[in-house]
Scaffold this active site. Sequence first.
Site, PDB file in Angstrom:
ATOM      1  N   ALA A   2       1.156  -4.890  -1.418  1.00  8.76           N
ATOM      2  CA  ALA A   2       1.446  -3.452  -1.492  1.00  8.76           C
ATOM      3  C   ALA A   2       1.990  -3.077  -2.866  1.00  8.76           C
ATOM      4  CB  ALA A   2       2.462  -3.077  -0.422  1.00  8.76           C
TER       5      ALA A   2
ATOM      6  N   GLY B 264      -0.451  -8.161   1.322  1.00  9.89           N
ATOM      7  CA  GLY B 264      -1.715  -7.437   1.467  1.00  9.89           C
ATOM      8  C   GLY B 264      -2.829  -8.055   0.635  1.00  9.89           C
TER       9      GLY B 264
ATOM     10  N   GLU C  24      -4.209 -10.746   2.714  1.00  2.76           N
ATOM     11  CA  GLU C  24      -4.915 -10.137   3.851  1.00  2.76           C
ATOM     12  C   GLU C  24      -6.270  -9.578   3.415  1.00  2.76           C
ATOM     13  OE1 GLU C  24      -1.438  -7.724   4.902  1.00  2.76           O
ATOM     14  OE2 GLU C  24      -1.536  -8.594   6.911  1.00  2.76           O
TER      15      GLU C  24
ATOM     16  N   GLU D  30       6.120 -10.700   4.118  1.00  3.80           N
ATOM     17  CA  GLU D  30       6.623  -9.469   4.760  1.00  3.80           C
ATOM     18  C   GLU D  30       7.926  -9.678   5.516  1.00  3.80           C
ATOM     19  OE1 GLU D  30       3.559 -10.500   4.622  1.00  3.80           O
ATOM     20  OE2 GLU D  30       2.327  -8.811   3.923  1.00  3.80           O
TER      21      GLU D  30
END
Length: 699
Positions: free
Chosen positions: A61, A102, A105, A125
């Site tokens: 992020a 992210g 991911e 996270e």
Amino acid sequence: MTALYQVHGDVATITLNNPPVNGLGLATRLAITDGLALANADSAVKAVVLTGAGKAFSGGADIKEFGSPTATQEPNLLSVILALENSAKPVVAALHSVAMGGGLELALGCHYRIAAPGCSVALPEVKLGLIPGAGGTQRLPRVLGVEAALNMIVSGEPVKSELLAQLPGQKLFDKMAASAESLMQEALDLARAMADVRPLPLVRNLPCKHPLGDAYFQFARNMVKGMSKNYPAPGKCVDAVQAATKQKFDAGMVFERETFINLMWTPECRALRHLFMAERAASKVPDVPSDTVQRPIQSVAIIGAGTMGGGIAMNFLNAGIAVKMLEMKQEALDRGLATIRKNYESQVKKGKLKQDKYEQRMSLLTTTLSYDELKDADMVIEAVFEEMGVKQAVFKELDRVMKPGAILASNTSTLDLNTIASFTARPQDVIGMHFFSPANVMKLLEVVRGEKTAKDVLATVMGLAKKIKKTAVVSGVCDGFIGNRMIEQYGRQGGFLLDEGCTPQQVDRAVEKFGFAMGPFRMGDLAGNDIGWAIRKRRYLEKPDMKYSKTADLLCEKGRYGQKTGAGWYDYQAGKREPIPNAEVVQMIEAHRASLGITPRKISDEEIVQRLVFSLVNEAAHLLEEGIAARAGDIDMVYLTGYGFPIWRGGPMNYANEVGLFNVVQAMNRFARNPLDDAKFWQPAPLLARLAAQGKTFS
Ligand code: NAD
């Protein structure tokens, strides 16, 4: 452009380009989906490689987007990953340097993955009180196996790509590149080799099972119990990975999403996110531009080889910076040197430091009795006795010998830095560096900005703090700076609580249950009760009408200074730090209470905690208003890194925000009506009163 689209014959490349770590902000996400659309529309293109420019594949992020509406604006990360999965042409993720959160991911949504050695792979996270929210909990177990994936998700710690590639049966990487340099060529080759292979492999279609089934997850829950005590996220990581083994992929994704959103609303997650931002903000000084040219610091001189001087020296030696220590007498130098050696040797014995590193560090350390030998140092830090006369003599000498442009720092904890600066003809080069004891261990460094401190001096010291791994917070000049000025009020409340009916154990227990590393009386014993005694003597000369409890003075009159004398509020066995309650101390408190004519009352843990914590908050509001502290987050950083405030509560200011400033003020008004307390102190600071009335928070 936040991502570059290029075509290399029959393979298109999409290169994330959002420095410093290719954060996945809205513009970057759009650039990825735009690139994918172009590649899919171009009949000459057969496959796509997704990679990152510069220092990362992607760090996840974009922190600049945290909390803003664009963070979830379409295409959100889930939609980008779906677009990758649904690409009609194969997409190869080429990972290097950093693939986290992210970013990882995103890679798991690609059809193939190739990694360079040395790439740090993580789903961090949990460190922000969350679980991965874009499929990480559902896809990582499918490619790494349940145990390895859960370990990474619960710990949040990075693992190097070459280690992951060795896991038996792993499907995270289809290939390891020979080197970072050859990664792109090998990724293009892989894309070409797979261009016509159908069906396209998707991680979501891989099976996800653990041979022990639910029993394994019960073991995992037991394992994370300790770390879950104050944080909900680690347990939820286990739940989410278990969902991956029990539910269909899409149902698992829904579970992950719901869990992620619920965690977002927990106070613990808010606290951790607040800290993440506060830590970054604290390193920036509002009126000092980030591109301010810093002065080069290759060597440091330290005046005084006592408790603080020795610890301060170790910070620089650890960072590979040469140190020269000065004392008045050879014996003092020898003693200081021996303490440093002893500290390092104990680290070597415990296996925390290699022998050669120890020798290397000691080789950077020299000593002297002569100021003239300091003339080449880029910076000097004074850590002599806390007396203005002594500081004056030292700074006059430093002004005489130090080269022009050298930074002159003082570790004073209570004296006026502007006065110290005035002893020199170069007050612009003078700054405070308030280390905390033990200085080689404690993270906090209050950087004290004098009236005349030059901006580049401030920028240099902030930069240096990072090098020596300290959390630096800028404070203006005032008695006690940020941390100790607040703790004085906290200590005063502790005294009133004893007078009204508490024992030191009861207060400490309540505060420790709240989450502080140590209650106020154990802390007093650790720091030395005589320090507060000396401050009170001075304080009540200046402010004779200020109310305070005399119990701590009575304790000091008995010579009970704390751990260093084996006796303080508690007793201590030689070499041990466990507090043992002492009946005489309790009797002393009771006798004093009786002499004041006070009938003891039972005070709830809630009242104890509120009085102590809100006393910090009110003083902090004054500090903010006076401009001594620049931001509420800075104050939180001081308390989290220097005073053992519970991390999951995010610091006193964040905690006050959580309680609601209206409620804080209400409680303070109640405390002000207590005749045994100090009604004047409980007058809400104007800033606090204003924010509470407007329904606002400190942030
Ligand atoms: P200390 O007594 O352990 O050490 C002071 C050293 O300075 C002694 O070794 C002494 O010989 C030397 N010294 C005194 N006058 C000198 C001079 N003119 N020239 C050279 N050396 C001289 O004291 P400390 O606890 O290390 O404190 C030092 C400074 O750090 C003080 O300003 C104190 O307020 C500050 N400080 C202390 C703490 C703490 O917890 N001890 C924390 C933060 C800041």
